[in-house]
Design a protein around this motif. Structure first.
Motif, PDB file in Angstrom:
ATOM      1  N   GLY A  13       5.828 -13.163  -3.153  1.00 25.37           N
ATOM      2  CA  GLY A  13       4.618 -13.624  -2.456  1.00 25.37           C
ATOM      3  C   GLY A  13       4.406 -12.892  -1.142  1.00 25.37           C
ATOM      4  O   GLY A  13       3.276 -12.545  -0.789  1.00 25.37           O
ATOM      5  N   SER A  14       5.505 -12.645  -0.436  1.00 21.12           N
ATOM      6  CA  SER A  14       5.368 -11.906   0.823  1.00 21.12           C
ATOM      7  C   SER A  14       4.956 -10.465   0.560  1.00 21.12           C
ATOM      8  O   SER A  14       4.191  -9.880   1.329  1.00 21.12           O
ATOM      9  CB  SER A  14       6.673 -11.955   1.611  1.00 21.12           C
ATOM     10  OG  SER A  14       7.693 -11.281   0.919  1.00 21.12           O
ATOM     11  N   PHE A  15       5.424  -9.876  -0.558  1.00 20.51           N
ATOM     12  CA  PHE A  15       4.971  -8.535  -0.899  1.00 20.51           C
ATOM     13  C   PHE A  15       3.471  -8.520  -1.167  1.00 20.51           C
ATOM     14  O   PHE A  15       2.760  -7.637  -0.690  1.00 20.51           O
ATOM     15  CB  PHE A  15       5.704  -7.991  -2.122  1.00 20.51           C
ATOM     16  CG  PHE A  15       4.976  -6.828  -2.747  1.00 20.51           C
ATOM     17  CD1 PHE A  15       4.938  -5.611  -2.118  1.00 20.51           C
ATOM     18  CD2 PHE A  15       4.289  -6.980  -3.937  1.00 20.51           C
ATOM     19  CE1 PHE A  15       4.248  -4.549  -2.678  1.00 20.51           C
ATOM     20  CE2 PHE A  15       3.601  -5.931  -4.496  1.00 20.51           C
ATOM     21  CZ  PHE A  15       3.586  -4.713  -3.863  1.00 20.51           C
ATOM     22  N   ILE A  16       2.999  -9.490  -1.940  1.00 20.90           N
ATOM     23  CA  ILE A  16       1.565  -9.533  -2.249  1.00 20.90           C
ATOM     24  C   ILE A  16       0.761  -9.712  -0.960  1.00 20.90           C
ATOM     25  O   ILE A  16      -0.262  -9.061  -0.757  1.00 20.90           O
ATOM     26  CB  ILE A  16       1.269 -10.648  -3.267  1.00 20.90           C
ATOM     27  CG1 ILE A  16       1.882 -10.283  -4.622  1.00 20.90           C
ATOM     28  CG2 ILE A  16      -0.227 -10.887  -3.416  1.00 20.90           C
ATOM     29  CD1 ILE A  16       1.861 -11.397  -5.638  1.00 20.90           C
ATOM     30  N   GLY A  17       1.250 -10.581  -0.079  1.00 19.20           N
ATOM     31  CA  GLY A  17       0.572 -10.775   1.201  1.00 19.20           C
ATOM     32  C   GLY A  17       0.556  -9.507   2.034  1.00 19.20           C
ATOM     33  O   GLY A  17      -0.475  -9.143   2.616  1.00 19.20           O
ATOM     34  N   LEU A  18       1.699  -8.810   2.103  1.00 24.04           N
ATOM     35  CA  LEU A  18       1.753  -7.565   2.861  1.00 24.04           C
ATOM     36  C   LEU A  18       0.903  -6.478   2.225  1.00 24.04           C
ATOM     37  O   LEU A  18       0.307  -5.666   2.925  1.00 24.04           O
ATOM     38  CB  LEU A  18       3.200  -7.090   2.987  1.00 24.04           C
ATOM     39  CG  LEU A  18       4.080  -7.877   3.947  1.00 24.04           C
ATOM     40  CD1 LEU A  18       5.516  -7.404   3.856  1.00 24.04           C
ATOM     41  CD2 LEU A  18       3.571  -7.759   5.360  1.00 24.04           C
ATOM     42  N   PHE A  19       0.833  -6.466   0.899  1.00 23.95           N
ATOM     43  CA  PHE A  19       0.006  -5.475   0.225  1.00 23.95           C
ATOM     44  C   PHE A  19      -1.466  -5.681   0.569  1.00 23.95           C
ATOM     45  O   PHE A  19      -2.185  -4.735   0.888  1.00 23.95           O
ATOM     46  CB  PHE A  19       0.218  -5.557  -1.283  1.00 23.95           C
ATOM     47  CG  PHE A  19      -0.584  -4.551  -2.050  1.00 23.95           C
ATOM     48  CD1 PHE A  19      -0.179  -3.241  -2.099  1.00 23.95           C
ATOM     49  CD2 PHE A  19      -1.741  -4.926  -2.709  1.00 23.95           C
ATOM     50  CE1 PHE A  19      -0.913  -2.303  -2.798  1.00 23.95           C
ATOM     51  CE2 PHE A  19      -2.478  -4.006  -3.413  1.00 23.95           C
ATOM     52  CZ  PHE A  19      -2.062  -2.687  -3.459  1.00 23.95           C
ATOM     53  N   ILE A  20      -1.916  -6.926   0.517  1.00 24.11           N
ATOM     54  CA  ILE A  20      -3.310  -7.218   0.852  1.00 24.11           C
ATOM     55  C   ILE A  20      -3.575  -6.935   2.319  1.00 24.11           C
ATOM     56  O   ILE A  20      -4.586  -6.330   2.682  1.00 24.11           O
ATOM     57  CB  ILE A  20      -3.654  -8.673   0.485  1.00 24.11           C
ATOM     58  CG1 ILE A  20      -3.637  -8.838  -1.033  1.00 24.11           C
ATOM     59  CG2 ILE A  20      -5.009  -9.090   1.061  1.00 24.11           C
ATOM     60  CD1 ILE A  20      -3.740 -10.261  -1.516  1.00 24.11           C
ATOM     61  N   LEU A  21      -2.642  -7.346   3.181  1.00 25.22           N
ATOM     62  CA  LEU A  21      -2.785  -7.085   4.615  1.00 25.22           C
ATOM     63  C   LEU A  21      -2.823  -5.592   4.876  1.00 25.22           C
ATOM     64  O   LEU A  21      -3.650  -5.114   5.654  1.00 25.22           O
ATOM     65  CB  LEU A  21      -1.628  -7.738   5.376  1.00 25.22           C
ATOM     66  CG  LEU A  21      -1.647  -7.597   6.889  1.00 25.22           C
ATOM     67  CD1 LEU A  21      -2.755  -8.469   7.469  1.00 25.22           C
ATOM     68  CD2 LEU A  21      -0.305  -8.001   7.468  1.00 25.22           C
ATOM     69  N   ASN A  22      -1.949  -4.852   4.213  1.00 26.13           N
ATOM     70  CA  ASN A  22      -1.892  -3.406   4.395  1.00 26.13           C
ATOM     71  C   ASN A  22      -3.146  -2.730   3.877  1.00 26.13           C
ATOM     72  O   ASN A  22      -3.683  -1.817   4.504  1.00 26.13           O
ATOM     73  CB  ASN A  22      -0.656  -2.856   3.684  1.00 26.13           C
ATOM     74  CG  ASN A  22      -0.441  -1.396   3.947  1.00 26.13           C
ATOM     75  OD1 ASN A  22      -0.938  -0.843   4.904  1.00 26.13           O
ATOM     76  ND2 ASN A  22       0.321  -0.768   3.089  1.00 26.13           N
ATOM     77  N   SER A  23      -3.623  -3.162   2.727  1.00 26.73           N
ATOM     78  CA  SER A  23      -4.760  -2.497   2.101  1.00 26.73           C
ATOM     79  C   SER A  23      -6.067  -2.715   2.853  1.00 26.73           C
ATOM     80  O   SER A  23      -6.874  -1.798   2.988  1.00 26.73           O
ATOM     81  CB  SER A  23      -4.925  -2.982   0.660  1.00 26.73           C
ATOM     82  OG  SER A  23      -3.806  -2.647  -0.084  1.00 26.73           O
ATOM     83  N   TYR A  24      -6.279  -3.930   3.322  1.00 26.05           N
ATOM     84  CA  TYR A  24      -7.593  -4.247   3.866  1.00 26.05           C
ATOM     85  C   TYR A  24      -7.666  -4.301   5.389  1.00 26.05           C
ATOM     86  O   TYR A  24      -8.711  -4.022   5.965  1.00 26.05           O
ATOM     87  CB  TYR A  24      -8.074  -5.581   3.295  1.00 26.05           C
ATOM     88  CG  TYR A  24      -8.276  -5.521   1.803  1.00 26.05           C
ATOM     89  CD1 TYR A  24      -9.299  -4.758   1.257  1.00 26.05           C
ATOM     90  CD2 TYR A  24      -7.432  -6.188   0.941  1.00 26.05           C
ATOM     91  CE1 TYR A  24      -9.478  -4.674  -0.111  1.00 26.05           C
ATOM     92  CE2 TYR A  24      -7.602  -6.122  -0.426  1.00 26.05           C
ATOM     93  CZ  TYR A  24      -8.630  -5.363  -0.943  1.00 26.05           C
ATOM     94  OH  TYR A  24      -8.799  -5.282  -2.291  1.00 26.05           O
TER      95      TYR A  24
END
Length: 79
Positions: A13-24
Motif C-alpha cells: 500500500g505504501s508503494f502504491i501511495g508513493l507511486f501515485i505521489l511520485n507520478s502526479y
C-alpha cells in the motif's frame, strides 16, 4: 489477518501511495531538483524511481517475514 500479512499489505500500500505521489505530485518538484534533462527525459526516469521504491518495499516486507519465521524456529528449538 496475520501480523506478517498486515506488514505486507502496508508495504504494498505504501508503494502504491508513493507511486501515485511520485507520478502526479513530485514530478513537478523533482524536475527542479534533478539537474539536466527535460520533461521527456524525466518521463523515463520517474518509472525507474518508482521501480526502485517497489523493490525497497518488497525487500522490507520479505525481510520482516523471514525474521519472524527465524524467531519462531528459535522459540520452537528452545522449547
Amino acid at each position: 489477518m496475520l501480523k506478517s500479512e498486515k506488514v505486507i499489505v502496508i508495504g504494498i500500500g505504501s508503494f502504491i501511495g508513493l507511486f501515485i505521489l511520485n507520478s502526479y505530485f513530485l514530478s513537478y518538484i523533482l524536475s527542479f531538483l534533478i539537474v539536466g534533462g527535460d520533461e521527456y527525459v524525466l518521463s523515463y526516469l520517474m518509472p525507474i524511481y518508482s521501480g526502485i521504491a517497489l523493490i525497497g518495499a518488497i525487500i522490507i516486507c520479505c525481510s520482516y517475514v523471514i525474521i519472524k519465521k527465524i524467531n519462531q524456529l528459535r522459540e520452537e528449538i528452545n522449547k
